[in-house]
Design an enzyme around this catalytic site. Structure first.
Site, short mmCIF file in Angstrom:
data_model
loop_
_atom_site.label_atom_id
_atom_site.label_comp_id
_atom_site.label_asym_id
_atom_site.label_seq_id
_atom_site.Cartn_x
_atom_site.Cartn_y
_atom_site.Cartn_z
N GLU A 169 74.87 -38.92 71.67
CA GLU A 169 73.84 -39.04 72.62
C GLU A 169 72.67 -39.89 72.23
O GLU A 169 71.98 -40.59 73.02
CB GLU A 169 73.24 -37.78 73.13
CG GLU A 169 74.69 -36.73 73.85
CD GLU A 169 74.97 -37.49 75.01
OE1 GLU A 169 74.20 -37.99 75.81
OE2 GLU A 169 76.04 -37.56 75.28
N SER A 447 72.91 26.39 94.84
CA SER A 447 72.63 27.29 93.67
C SER A 447 72.29 26.52 92.21
O SER A 447 72.05 27.50 91.42
CB SER A 447 74.16 28.03 93.42
OG SER A 447 74.35 28.95 94.46
#
Length: 755
Positions: A169, A447
């Site tokens: 690049e 319960s």
């Protein structure tokens, strides 16, 4: 005329300089601060090896697979392992934990008889007592931004990537001043000759400026602005700073609606591995994608990408970065791209919902949450997976067996010793991201309230112990609305009187109501608050049978304190948060404290163990013979809600089953939620519960008919733990011989406390 031209030139120069100052401010504001919104990285708990601790070969293999370790003959690089005959050789990756950093380490882990038999550092030969793997990156919290990235530092970036990137690049990157006029000229000539764009002349700096600051507009003005800003950027910042920014900014693909930016994220997206573990061929593949992430998508166009990768490898060879042999080796390698990245998955949405809520409390500033922070959680991936499997398989099985439909469920699993949330399921659809029943569904707990009532009694050792006789006789109470309430036992019978232990282990309603009214509902509500329930608790009589609306998380908090011998720790998912640079931002440090008397908590846990042996959850005794568990079933009026909270040595799990429209499920706690708990534990391979025996307790002996204390050795007496200094002196051995019953093998707890 000449003077006028000078004036125009001077004015133009001033405009250019002023515009440069304006652009420079833009550059400084973003480049010197947080350049991007970066998702928070969410990590699970690390797997810890502790010599002598229980652990199976399967557990280790699953963890290594989850972390993406590669099985090899002999590990040489991080992220590799080998296994032979109970012995793992692991090249553990380096990792920055919330409070310290650990370098790469070669570990020898020996598993024998389902335990960690030995741990050794293979490089130093040092025998270790503890070691751990790095935590799994479970997910990442992405904001409304459509850009996604994972930041990397230049010094941690493989040299091969830098070489391939610059050669391809911008080979003069370290020698130009932000722009390369000769490269631009060469590209212009090549493009004019070809009649189309065949070559670019932009430097890495220009590409970075275009991506960070400019639009996609193609115009001469934009190109001039790009060049000017590139020069300014190059003037103010070092080449390494610019290169590092480029490594994190470059666009490399599309993951659904999210753009994949930067090599750190791209490495995971395409290879499911950290970039430091990629070979030169894989690194060259990532560089190849830069030219056009759509055109060079390795999953869609592998041949095209392979051709460009090989071109980059050729450049590396021609510039003497690799030998001819290495070049031939690399070009023969397959691309190695995974078919689907883990990044594409949104995992465990109910658990992550809890993490997000805690994160908003700890870091209320949205910008702070999108700065690449690392969030360390208590998530146990394997426990979470087992909880989800339970929702997906066990709940449909209950529906099929009972001929039901449209059931929903929620599940919360915690380490009751630390208060850490290990797993959380908010729906039968484990991928559902909507209403989180584990956190937000308030349902009557039935319960499950009973242990709080009996705990309130047992905290008064001069008045109550496990053999205290409770009335099991009809009771009729008047409500504040003038109506009468007549509770019944599940079997619609009355026993006259029962021991406190039998009343709790058998989940008898009537004795519980008698006890609750004697204690006072205000006192019971106070106990529940001390256990961690942060709700307004109604104090009318029906609350003694669970007419209290709580979420599964709140129930789990209540049972956490009981299971943890009376020590309260707030349940939490997040354990620590650090910045992207590794600086600790926050850690969980809420102090634990004694919320209820440890002796009373122990006695309740003894009774909850009895629930799984002879009480409403006795099916667990058959499902897991030889394993000591504790827990409590819960059922509400008209069977609308089915509950179970249970715990073993490691984890406390709370499960709720019900319907969103509040219609009956026709399920008790035992036939519904307990069935899911059993399935979950069969996946978990539970370990026996073992709790410390408080010094204030001892073994006392009681008359089973009257609950009075009798001397040791009395035939037919009950031997139970009790607060000895609160008991009266033993009386006579006047005990009615019990009816002979078939002998069963005694459990560990029964052998421990029996004569």
């Amino acid at each position: 005329m000449k003077k006028e031209l000078w004036k125009v030139a001077l004015m133009l120069l001033l405009v250019i300089v002023a515009y440069g100052f304006y652009l420079n401010v833009q550059i400084q504001q973003s480049f010197s601060g947080n350049k991007w919104q970066v998702p928070a990285q969410i990590y699970a708990r690390p797997l810890v090896f502790q010599r002598g601790e229980a652990m199976s070969v399967k557990e280790v293999q699953q963890e290594l697979e989850l972390l993406g370790y590669r099985k090899v003959t002999k590990p040489t690089g991080a992220g590799e392992y080998s296994y032979w005959n109970g012995r793992f050789n692991i090249a553990r990756r380096a990792f920055d934990f919330s409070d310290h950093s650990e370098a790469r380490q070669f570990l020898d882990i020996h598993i024998r008889n389902e335990k960690v038999a030995g741990i050794m550092d293979m490089e130093s030969g040092e025998v270790l007592t503890q070691a751990k793997l790095e935590p799994w990156l479970a997910t990442r919290f992405i904001s409304g931004s459509r850009e996604d990235r994972m930041l990397i530092n230049l010094q941690d970036t493989p040299a091969g990537l830098i070489q391939a990137l610059l050669l391809t690049e911008d080979k003069d990157f370290y020698h130009h001043y932000g722009i390369a006029p000769l490269s631009i000229a060469r590209a212009l000539v090549a493009n004019l000759t070809a009649g189309r764009t065949v070559q670019g002349g932009s430097t890495l700096t220009q590409q970075l400026v275009k991506n960070l600051y400019l639009s996609r507009e193609k115009s001469l003005w934009r190109k001039l602005k790009e060049a000017y800003m590139s020069v300014l950027l190059d003037w103010q910042y070092s080449k390494d700073d610019i290169l590092e920014a480029y490594l994190n900014e470059v666009f490399l693909g599309q993951n659904g609606q999210q753009a994949v930016h930067g090599f750190g994220l791209a490495s995971l997206y395409y290879f499911d591995r950290p970039i430091q573990e990629l070979g030169l061929a894989e690194l060259s593949t990532l560089v190849a994608i830069i030219k056009g992430p759509s055109r060079y998508n390795p999953r869609r166009y592998p041949a095209r990408v392979t051709q460009r990768r090989d071109l980059i490898l050729r450049l590396l060879y021609e510039n003497e970065h690799i030998s001819s042999e290495e070049y031939e080796h690399y070009v023969q390698r397959p691309l190695g791209v995974v078919s689907k990245s883990q990044l594409a998955r949104q995992v465990h949405p109910a658990y992550m919902d809890k993490v997000k809520r805690e994160l908003r409390q700890v870091l209320p500033d949205p910008d702070a949450r999108q700065s690449g922070i690392r969030v360390f959680t208590a998530l146990d991936p394997h426990t979470q997976r087992n909880a989800e499997k339970t929702a997906q398989s066990a709940l449909p099985a209950v529906e099929k067996q009972r001929k039901l439909q449209d059931l929903e469920m929620a599940m919360v699993v915690t380490d009751f010793d630390t208060g850490e949330l290990r797993a959380l399921v908010g729906s039968r659809d484990v991928d559902y991201k909507g209403f989180n029943r584990a956190l937000d569904a308030r349902r009557p707990i039935g319960s499950l309230v009973k242990p709080a009532i009996y705990l309130t009694a047992l905290e008064q050792p001069f008045d109550y112990h496990l053999a205290t006789m409770l009335k099991d006789e009809p009771v009729k109470l008047k409500s504040s609305y003038g109506k009468y309430w007549q509770p019944q036992n599940a079997d619609k019978t009355f026993r006259g009187k029962v021991t406190l232990l039998d009343a709790l282990s058998g989940s008898l309603n009537v004795p519980t109501v008698h006890l609750g009214m004697a204690l006072g509902t205000d006192n019971i509500a106070s106990t529940m608050t001390r256990l961690g329930v942060q709700e307004n608790i109604p104090t009318y009589p029906a609350m003694t049978l669970g007419a209290v609306d709580l979420s599964p998380l709140q129930v789990n908090q209540m049972y956490q304190t009981i299971a943890n011998e009376g020590r309260f720790i707030p349940l939490h998912a997040i354990t620590a948060i650090s910045s992207n640079e590794g600086r600790l931002l926050w850690s969980f440090n809420a102090p634990e404290y004694i919320a209820v008397e440890p002796e009373a908590a122990y006695l309740v846990n003894y009774a909850l163990h009895k629930v799984t042996q002879t009480g409403t959850a006795k099916s667990l005794k058959n499902a897991f013979p030889g394993v000591n568990l504790a827990g409590k079933t819960g059922t509400t009026d008209d069977y609308r809600d089915s509950w179970f909270s249970g715990f073993d040595h490691d984890f406390l799990a709370t499960i709720w089953i019900g319907k969103d429209d509040n219609e009956t499920t026709h399920l008790t706690g035992a036939s519904g939620a307990l069935a899911l708990y059993t399935q979950f534990q069969s996946l978990q391979q539970p370990r026996s519960l073992a709790q410390r025996f408080p010094s204030e307790l001892g073994i006392a002996h009681f008359n089973p008919d009257t609950g009075s204390v009798v001397p040791r050795g009395c035939k037919g007496s009950l031997s139970l733990p009790a607060v000895l200094n609160a008991l009266p002196q033993p009386g006579s051995c006047d005990i009615t011989p019990p009816e002979p019953v078939p002998q069963e093998e005694k459990s560990f707890w029964e052998r421990l406390f029996g004569d």
